[in-house]
Design a protein around this motif. Structure first.
Motif, PDB file in Angstrom:
ATOM      1  N   GLU A   1     -74.980 -27.611 -77.559  1.00 52.06           N
ATOM      2  CA  GLU A   1     -74.970 -27.710 -79.014  1.00 52.06           C
ATOM      3  C   GLU A   1     -74.431 -29.066 -79.433  1.00 52.06           C
ATOM      4  O   GLU A   1     -73.363 -29.494 -78.984  1.00 52.06           O
ATOM      5  CB  GLU A   1     -74.087 -26.600 -79.597  1.00 52.06           C
ATOM      6  CG  GLU A   1     -73.903 -26.670 -81.092  1.00 52.06           C
ATOM      7  CD  GLU A   1     -72.845 -25.694 -81.601  1.00 52.06           C
ATOM      8  OE1 GLU A   1     -73.024 -25.166 -82.713  1.00 52.06           O
ATOM      9  OE2 GLU A   1     -71.845 -25.469 -80.887  1.00 52.06           O
ATOM     10  N   ILE A   2     -75.174 -29.745 -80.308  1.00 50.95           N
ATOM     11  CA  ILE A   2     -74.723 -31.005 -80.901  1.00 50.95           C
ATOM     12  C   ILE A   2     -74.903 -30.869 -82.403  1.00 50.95           C
ATOM     13  O   ILE A   2     -75.992 -30.517 -82.875  1.00 50.95           O
ATOM     14  CB  ILE A   2     -75.552 -32.204 -80.385  1.00 50.95           C
ATOM     15  CG1 ILE A   2     -75.494 -32.286 -78.856  1.00 50.95           C
ATOM     16  CG2 ILE A   2     -75.036 -33.507 -81.000  1.00 50.95           C
ATOM     17  CD1 ILE A   2     -76.498 -33.263 -78.266  1.00 50.95           C
ATOM     18  N   LYS A   3     -73.831 -31.131 -83.166  1.00 48.59           N
ATOM     19  CA  LYS A   3     -73.930 -30.936 -84.613  1.00 48.59           C
ATOM     20  C   LYS A   3     -73.060 -31.933 -85.372  1.00 48.59           C
ATOM     21  O   LYS A   3     -72.125 -32.526 -84.820  1.00 48.59           O
ATOM     22  CB  LYS A   3     -73.531 -29.512 -84.989  1.00 48.59           C
ATOM     23  CG  LYS A   3     -72.081 -29.156 -84.686  1.00 48.59           C
ATOM     24  CD  LYS A   3     -71.774 -27.699 -85.042  1.00 48.59           C
ATOM     25  CE  LYS A   3     -70.320 -27.334 -84.769  1.00 48.59           C
ATOM     26  NZ  LYS A   3     -70.027 -25.920 -85.122  1.00 48.59           N
TER      27      LYS A   3
ATOM     28  N   THR B   1     -84.143 -29.794 -73.162  1.00 50.61           N
ATOM     29  CA  THR B   1     -84.821 -28.621 -72.622  1.00 50.61           C
ATOM     30  C   THR B   1     -84.649 -27.424 -73.536  1.00 50.61           C
ATOM     31  O   THR B   1     -85.593 -26.673 -73.799  1.00 50.61           O
ATOM     32  CB  THR B   1     -84.268 -28.278 -71.230  1.00 50.61           C
ATOM     33  OG1 THR B   1     -84.393 -29.412 -70.382  1.00 50.61           O
ATOM     34  CG2 THR B   1     -85.018 -27.111 -70.614  1.00 50.61           C
ATOM     35  N   SER B   2     -83.427 -27.217 -74.024  1.00 46.31           N
ATOM     36  CA  SER B   2     -83.090 -26.089 -74.891  1.00 46.31           C
ATOM     37  C   SER B   2     -81.761 -26.404 -75.558  1.00 46.31           C
ATOM     38  O   SER B   2     -81.177 -27.462 -75.346  1.00 46.31           O
ATOM     39  CB  SER B   2     -83.005 -24.798 -74.067  1.00 46.31           C
ATOM     40  OG  SER B   2     -82.074 -24.941 -73.010  1.00 46.31           O
ATOM     41  N   GLY B   3     -81.289 -25.476 -76.384  1.00 45.22           N
ATOM     42  CA  GLY B   3     -80.043 -25.693 -77.091  1.00 45.22           C
ATOM     43  C   GLY B   3     -80.281 -25.884 -78.572  1.00 45.22           C
ATOM     44  O   GLY B   3     -81.367 -25.593 -79.090  1.00 45.22           O
ATOM     45  N   THR B   4     -79.271 -26.396 -79.282  1.00 47.25           N
ATOM     46  CA  THR B   4     -79.389 -26.606 -80.719  1.00 47.25           C
ATOM     47  C   THR B   4     -78.873 -27.986 -81.115  1.00 47.25           C
ATOM     48  O   THR B   4     -77.880 -28.478 -80.583  1.00 47.25           O
ATOM     49  CB  THR B   4     -78.614 -25.535 -81.513  1.00 47.25           C
ATOM     50  OG1 THR B   4     -77.223 -25.600 -81.157  1.00 47.25           O
ATOM     51  CG2 THR B   4     -79.141 -24.143 -81.233  1.00 47.25           C
ATOM     52  N   ILE B   5     -79.573 -28.577 -82.067  1.00 47.13           N
ATOM     53  CA  ILE B   5     -79.163 -29.842 -82.677  1.00 47.13           C
ATOM     54  C   ILE B   5     -79.200 -29.605 -84.183  1.00 47.13           C
ATOM     55  O   ILE B   5     -80.251 -29.255 -84.732  1.00 47.13           O
ATOM     56  CB  ILE B   5     -80.103 -30.995 -82.283  1.00 47.13           C
ATOM     57  CG1 ILE B   5     -80.110 -31.189 -80.761  1.00 47.13           C
ATOM     58  CG2 ILE B   5     -79.692 -32.284 -82.990  1.00 47.13           C
ATOM     59  CD1 ILE B   5     -81.162 -32.169 -80.276  1.00 47.13           C
ATOM     60  N   LYS B   6     -78.064 -29.771 -84.843  1.00 48.53           N
ATOM     61  CA  LYS B   6     -77.983 -29.417 -86.256  1.00 48.53           C
ATOM     62  C   LYS B   6     -77.216 -30.475 -87.039  1.00 48.53           C
ATOM     63  O   LYS B   6     -76.189 -30.969 -86.585  1.00 48.53           O
ATOM     64  CB  LYS B   6     -77.298 -28.057 -86.415  1.00 48.53           C
ATOM     65  CG  LYS B   6     -77.213 -27.567 -87.848  1.00 48.53           C
ATOM     66  CD  LYS B   6     -76.584 -26.186 -87.923  1.00 48.53           C
ATOM     67  CE  LYS B   6     -76.509 -25.699 -89.363  1.00 48.53           C
ATOM     68  NZ  LYS B   6     -75.888 -24.339 -89.466  1.00 48.53           N
ATOM     69  N   ALA B   7     -77.750 -30.814 -88.217  1.00 47.71           N
ATOM     70  CA  ALA B   7     -77.078 -31.719 -89.153  1.00 47.71           C
ATOM     71  C   ALA B   7     -76.721 -33.053 -88.497  1.00 47.71           C
ATOM     72  O   ALA B   7     -75.590 -33.526 -88.589  1.00 47.71           O
ATOM     73  CB  ALA B   7     -75.837 -31.049 -89.747  1.00 47.71           C
TER      74      ALA B   7
END
Length: 198
Positions: free
Chosen positions: A118-120, A143-149
């Motif tokens: 996760e990177i945000k 590959t997967s995960g979340t990137i937000k804001a």
């Protein structure tokens, strides 16, 4: 211990596995969700980029200041050893990132690789990224995960269609509330992308 006939009996045994804490790492914190590692300066960022145990899924980090990354010479994690942890930029930015990766098949960006991580809440501004295969300012290969804001500005130059202002190649990460104002070019196309979402 007690001996019964020819057999040894073990009574009331207790085995404890002690894992030492790392409260002296970076500018504070312990890497937990409640008390994340604190990154405040370029020395912290360089230490993070070279400490692969802190790319694990149970590690939490938070940026507590804007950082000039002009002397950072290696990405955080890689395509083969991706970032799996939790990174909160807390509204701060990393500026003047200058990274080059010429090896075919390797990824380049602030984070070389992302998998289930996760990177945000992070900005990467005035970056200059040069790569051969997977090149992006924030992440080279996701590959997967979340990137937000998150947002990026600067330039990306590569010899592959797997090139982007935010992420070089996104295979399966969920990206939301992000944008890039970077100029992207490679040997196949040239894109100026002031409003490209990622």
């Amino acid at each position: 211990y007690g001996l019964v006939g020819s057999e040894m009996c073990i009574r009331d045994s207790l085995f404890i596995n002690v894992v030492p804490g790392r409260s002296d790492a970076y500018s504070g914190g312990e890497g937990t969700q409640d008390n994340p590692f604190i990154l405040k300066n370029i020395d912290d960022l360089k230490e993070f980029a070279s400490t692969s145990i802190d790319w694990a899924e149970d590690v939490y980090l938070r940026l507590d200041a804007d950082i000039d990354a002009s002397t950072l010479d290696t990405p955080i994690a890689s395509k083969g050893s991706p970032f799996r942890g939790h990174f909160d930029g807390a509204g701060h930015s990393i500026s003047n990132l200058r990274l080059t990766e010429t090896a075919v098949g390797e990824a380049v960006g602030l984070f070389g690789g992302l998998k289930n991580g996760e990177i945000k809440n992070l900005g990467v501004v005035n970056a200059d990224i040069t790569g051969s295969t997977y090149a992006g300012i924030l992440v080279g290969y996701a590959t997967s995960g979340t990137i937000k804001a998150c947002y990026t500005t600067g330039e990306v130059n590569a010899n592959s269609v797997c090139t982007g202002g935010l992420v070089g190649d996104n295979v399966g990460a969920v990206i939301s509330d992000c944008y890039s104002g970077a100029a992207v070019s490679n040997s196949l196309i040239h894109i100026s992308e002031p409003t490209r979402p990622y």
